[in-house]
Design an enzyme around this catalytic site. Structure first.
Site, PDB file in Angstrom:
ATOM      1  CE  LYS A  66      -4.016  -2.005   1.968  1.00 52.60           C
ATOM      2  NZ  LYS A  66      -5.006  -2.273   3.298  1.00 52.60           N
ATOM      3  CG  ASP A 102      -8.390  -0.147   3.683  1.00 50.96           C
ATOM      4  OD1 ASP A 102      -8.980  -1.081   2.854  1.00 50.96           O
ATOM      5  OD2 ASP A 102      -7.148  -0.394   3.716  1.00 50.96           O
ATOM      6  CB  ALA A 128       0.170   2.402  15.359  1.00 49.30           C
TER       7      ALA A 128
HETATM    8  P1  NAP Z   1       0.792  -3.887   9.727  1.00 50.75           P
HETATM    9  O1  NAP Z   1       1.176  -2.442   9.018  1.00 50.75           O
HETATM   10  O2  NAP Z   1       1.943  -4.930   9.520  1.00 50.75           O
HETATM   11  O3  NAP Z   1       0.661  -3.582  11.205  1.00 50.75           O
HETATM   12  C1  NAP Z   1       0.784  -4.525  12.170  1.00 50.75           C
HETATM   13  C2  NAP Z   1       0.083  -3.737  13.646  1.00 50.75           C
HETATM   14  O4  NAP Z   1      -0.170  -4.891  14.466  1.00 50.75           O
HETATM   15  C3  NAP Z   1       1.113  -2.965  14.248  1.00 50.75           C
HETATM   16  O5  NAP Z   1       0.600  -2.155  14.924  1.00 50.75           O
HETATM   17  C4  NAP Z   1       1.888  -3.939  15.261  1.00 50.75           C
HETATM   18  O6  NAP Z   1       2.333  -3.468  16.301  1.00 50.75           O
HETATM   19  C5  NAP Z   1       0.669  -4.485  15.665  1.00 50.75           C
HETATM   20  N1  NAP Z   1       0.904  -6.161  16.192  1.00 50.75           N
HETATM   21  C6  NAP Z   1       1.205  -7.363  15.473  1.00 50.75           C
HETATM   22  N2  NAP Z   1       1.275  -8.420  16.479  1.00 50.75           N
HETATM   23  C7  NAP Z   1       1.012  -7.954  17.724  1.00 50.75           C
HETATM   24  C8  NAP Z   1       0.617  -8.707  18.839  1.00 50.75           C
HETATM   25  N3  NAP Z   1       1.026  -9.857  19.098  1.00 50.75           N
HETATM   26  N4  NAP Z   1       0.355  -7.737  20.092  1.00 50.75           N
HETATM   27  C9  NAP Z   1       0.091  -6.405  19.782  1.00 50.75           C
HETATM   28  N5  NAP Z   1       0.443  -5.584  18.302  1.00 50.75           N
HETATM   29  C10 NAP Z   1       0.622  -6.262  17.674  1.00 50.75           C
HETATM   30  O7  NAP Z   1      -0.471  -4.686   9.286  1.00 50.75           O
HETATM   31  P2  NAP Z   1      -1.949  -3.470   8.855  1.00 50.75           P
HETATM   32  O8  NAP Z   1      -1.837  -3.343   7.345  1.00 50.75           O
HETATM   33  O9  NAP Z   1      -1.884  -2.200   9.532  1.00 50.75           O
HETATM   34  O10 NAP Z   1      -3.121  -4.668   9.138  1.00 50.75           O
HETATM   35  C11 NAP Z   1      -3.487  -5.103  10.372  1.00 50.75           C
HETATM   36  C12 NAP Z   1      -4.550  -5.971   9.803  1.00 50.75           C
HETATM   37  O11 NAP Z   1      -5.644  -5.198   9.614  1.00 50.75           O
HETATM   38  C13 NAP Z   1      -4.284  -7.316   9.309  1.00 50.75           C
HETATM   39  O12 NAP Z   1      -4.434  -8.320  10.016  1.00 50.75           O
HETATM   40  C14 NAP Z   1      -5.053  -6.978   8.019  1.00 50.75           C
HETATM   41  O13 NAP Z   1      -5.646  -8.298   7.683  1.00 50.75           O
HETATM   42  C15 NAP Z   1      -6.482  -6.196   8.739  1.00 50.75           C
HETATM   43  N6  NAP Z   1      -6.945  -5.346   7.624  1.00 50.75           N
HETATM   44  C16 NAP Z   1      -8.242  -5.813   7.370  1.00 50.75           C
HETATM   45  C17 NAP Z   1      -8.960  -5.093   6.261  1.00 50.75           C
HETATM   46  C18 NAP Z   1     -10.503  -5.130   5.956  1.00 50.75           C
HETATM   47  O14 NAP Z   1     -10.846  -4.954   4.757  1.00 50.75           O
HETATM   48  N7  NAP Z   1     -11.234  -5.806   6.783  1.00 50.75           N
HETATM   49  C19 NAP Z   1      -8.427  -3.957   5.506  1.00 50.75           C
HETATM   50  C20 NAP Z   1      -6.920  -3.553   6.064  1.00 50.75           C
HETATM   51  C21 NAP Z   1      -6.361  -4.371   7.013  1.00 50.75           C
HETATM   52  P3  NAP Z   1       3.837  -2.869  16.421  1.00 50.75           P
HETATM   53  O15 NAP Z   1       3.554  -1.564  15.604  1.00 50.75           O
HETATM   54  O16 NAP Z   1       4.352  -2.766  17.803  1.00 50.75           O
HETATM   55  O17 NAP Z   1       4.798  -3.893  15.532  1.00 50.75           O
END
Ligand code: NAP
Length: 273
Positions: A66, A102, A128
């Site tokens: 993205k 999103d 975040a």
């Molecule tokens: P990302 O950029 O990789 O960010 C991951 C986030 O999760 C970070 O804030 C990370 O914290 C945190 N994290 C990961 N494991 C953790 C744990 N065990 N405990 C606490 N915090 C944890 O991923 P993203 O793009 O933001 O996506 C996040 C989720 O949203 C994904 O699962 C994705 O499938 C979902 N999503 C869904 C949709 C939908 O249409 N439904 C759309 C977009 C995304 P740190 O910063 O400390 O590493």
């Protein structure tokens, strides 16, 4: 002429976007194809150039591209500029237009299907990463009484707060500070649920009658949703957000706003919450 679209992700095999866009197109009588494309991790720009050369009209973008998509665009919507993230590309004679859908997808699902007007609510966004960054602006536009962002790595939450420094209702919290606060809407925007892990959220954050929303879908009752249910909260996974963000992308490309409820029901029957 058949219009060609694609979803770009790595991995991409799991994506439900082709099914969603095909259903919207059938209902709207639009002739299109929509396929899965998996660019190499270091080959996003090359893949986009190939799609343009082959006459594709546009593409959706998912993990981990993205931000690459944002950088590649020659023109971006205000919300994409704010989020510094793009999930919808449109190829034009002038260049590449980028949008992010999103956030509006989340807001529509929470306010529509879940029936919670965000105006006046105390909202907690846990996480975040890219997803949290993409939804913060549209959540603020929905006028919550407060929007707190809590993340394992506080610096990333502070980065998002800085993007919206004019928003007085926005703040960053450490996970350790959460026991001192309560919220009406708690959104899990971490990827913890993908590995059946639970972000360190105490059950006390859920105010009476709260809605707990996990952006992850297809994982059933995640540990976060189980915790929220045991604390008395209403729960929702992110399937509705997925359908709503796709509907907004469809509108961007075709100028038609598709009906989302039938597609949501179809996907839900294949992937129970
Ligand atoms: P990302 O950029 O990789 O960010 C991951 C986030 O999760 C970070 O804030 C990370 O914290 C945190 N994290 C990961 N494991 C953790 C744990 N065990 N405990 C606490 N915090 C944890 O991923 P993203 O793009 O933001 O996506 C996040 C989720 O949203 C994904 O699962 C994705 O499938 C979902 N999503 C869904 C949709 C939908 O249409 N439904 C759309 C977009 C995304 P740190 O910063 O400390 O590493």
């Amino acid at each position: 002429m058949t219009q060609r679209f694609a979803i770009l992700g790595h991995p991409v095999a799991h994506s439900k976007s082709p099914q969603i866009h095909a259903a919207f197109a059938r209902a709207a009588g639009i002739d299109l194809t929509y396929e899965r494309v998996e660019p190499p991790l270091d080959g996003f720009a090359v893949t986009v150039a190939r799609l343009r050369a082959e006459g594709f009209r546009g593409a959706n973008v998912t993990l981990p591209f993205k931000v690459d998509a944002f950088r590649l665009c020659t023109q971006r919507t205000r919300r994409a500029e704010q989020a510094e993230s793009v999930n919808t590309l449109e190829f034009t004679a002038q260049g590449i237009e980028g949008d992010t859908t999103d956030g509006i997808g989340l807001v529509r699902d929470v306010e529509g299907r879940c029936g919670r007007k965000i105006a006046g609510l105390r909202v907690l966004l846990v996480g975040a990463g890219g997803a949290a960054r993409g939804v913060a602006g549209p959540l603020l536009d929905a006028a919550p009484a407060r929007l707190a962002i809590a993340n394992r790595t506080l610096a990333r939450a502070l980065d998002i707060v800085q993007l919206y420094s004019e928003a007085s209702q926005l703040s960053a919290l450490t996970l350790g500070e959460l026991p001192q606060h309560q919220f009406d809407l708690v959104i899990n925007a971490t990827s913890a649920s993908l590995s059946d892990a639970l972000p360190l959220v105490p059950p006390s954050v859920f105010a009476s009658g709260a809605l707990a929303y996990d952006m992850v879908y297809g994982k059933g009752q995640t540990p976060f949703l189980q915790l929220a249910a045991s604390a008395g909260a209403q729960t929702s996974d992110g399937l509705g957000m997925l359908v709503e963000q796709a509907a907004e992308a469809f509108h961007h490309w075709h100028g038609v706003r598709p009906e989302t409820a039938p597609v949501f029901r179809l996907l839900r029957s294949e992937s129970p919450a």
